[in-house]
Design an enzyme around this catalytic site. Structure first.
Site, mmCIF file in Angstrom:
data_model
loop_
_atom_site.group_PDB
_atom_site.id
_atom_site.type_symbol
_atom_site.label_atom_id
_atom_site.label_comp_id
_atom_site.label_asym_id
_atom_site.label_seq_id
_atom_site.Cartn_x
_atom_site.Cartn_y
_atom_site.Cartn_z
ATOM 1 N N ARG A 1 113.829 37.325 10.382
ATOM 2 C CA ARG A 1 113.461 38.355 9.403
ATOM 3 C C ARG A 1 113.739 39.746 9.959
ATOM 4 O O ARG A 1 114.185 40.633 9.226
ATOM 5 C CB ARG A 1 111.991 38.220 9.005
ATOM 6 N N CYS B 1 104.770 45.130 11.100
ATOM 7 C CA CYS B 1 105.213 43.773 10.786
ATOM 8 C C CYS B 1 105.715 43.791 9.358
ATOM 9 O O CYS B 1 106.372 44.735 8.942
ATOM 10 C CB CYS B 1 104.068 42.786 10.994
#
Length: 285
Positions: free
Chosen positions: A184, A241
């Protein structure tokens, strides 16, 4: 007082203490009802349930209608009201747990530090560590508790805004650490946010790398060595994040390592990528 982690064996000795509050933080980012269903199926004795979407996060859009990320910080007064409803007072030991290595429990730990409550810890290894010792689960609802009197105090933890992160791209004074999985981070296999990639200049430290194979945190000296390879001074570091949740896991790991002082970017990638005017990087750097 426990301020970072507590072992399952230590928790067992305090499970019936009246001034301890145990909170089940299980959650699923895709199936938003999974955590509550798991809690109903069996939880640690006396544990309350915390809803990530409504109690550990605030509205996704501000009063100005601007998207603030998938899990913005809750309103501080609203969060304090939740804690009081749970029976938390100024001296209460709060222990958060989940079944995901602390992935979600660390969020509650960090939020408590955000309102200046020091007696906040995460069950090391979570529900699996509890069960591994043969301790029982319960299906009973928690006993009614008198309202707590906790008050917000000066935070122990700093935060940064999206504007500060944007400015930092130019100055590069602070190191941004992204807690998402490497794919990701690189912009591959993105299934949660609408844009893949990362904040330019950020470095990747997958939160699961803080754990041993059994789901407990690595030893402080090992965490210190590993984080020392990516940041020189935690006070000059920004943790982020996808939505500000697993970044708290890295912040907890830093505390365990004896490296306090890093800031949280609450909006994280979900807020960052919502504005096409903000730059996006892909690949390993």
């Amino acid at each position: 007082m426990y301020t970072t982690l507590i072992s399952a064996s230590d928790l067992a000795q305090h499970i019936d203490d009246p001034d301890w509050v145990l909170v089940d933080c299980r959650h699923d980012l895709v199936n938003l009802t999974a955590g509550r269903a798991a809690y109903a199926a069996g939880h640690l004795p006396h544990a309350l349930f915390a809803d990530m979407e409504t109690e550990l996060a605030g509205p996704k859009r501000g009063e100005d209608g601007v998207f603030r990320g998938r899990h913005p910080l809750p309103d501080k007064d609203a969060f304090v009201s939740t804690l009081r409803r749970w029976g938390v007072g100024d001296t209460t030991q709060v222990v958060a747990y989940d079944a995901h290595g602390g992935m979600y429990a660390a969020r509650l730990w960090w939020l408590l530090r955000w309102i200046g409550h020091e007696a906040s810890a995460v069950l090391d290894g979570g529900l699996p560590a509890w069960q591994a010792l043969g301790h029982p689960l319960s299906n009973d609802p928690p006993e009614p508790r008198a309202a707590g009197g906790i008050a917000a105090r000066a935070p122990f933890v700093p935060t940064v805004t999206v504007a500060e992160v944007l400015e930092n791209i130019e100055s590069a004074k602070r190191t941004v650490i992204d807690a998402r999985a490497a794919d990701r981070f690189r912009g591959e296999n993105e299934t949660i946010d609408p844009v893949g990639g990362h904040i330019p200049g950020a470095r990747n430290r997958f939160f699961k790398d803080n754990l041993q194979g059994d789901g407990r945190f690595k030893a402080p000296e090992q965490l210190r060595e590993e984080f020392g390879a990516v940041i020189s001074d935690p006070k000059d570091a920004i943790m982020q994040c996808g939505s500000g949740v697993t970044a708290c896991h890295n912040l907890l790991a830093l505390e365990v390592a004896g490296m306090p002082g890093a800031a949280l970017y609450p909006g994280s990638w979900s807020e960052w990528c919502s504005d096409p005017g903000r730059p996006v990087a892909t690949g390993d750097r």
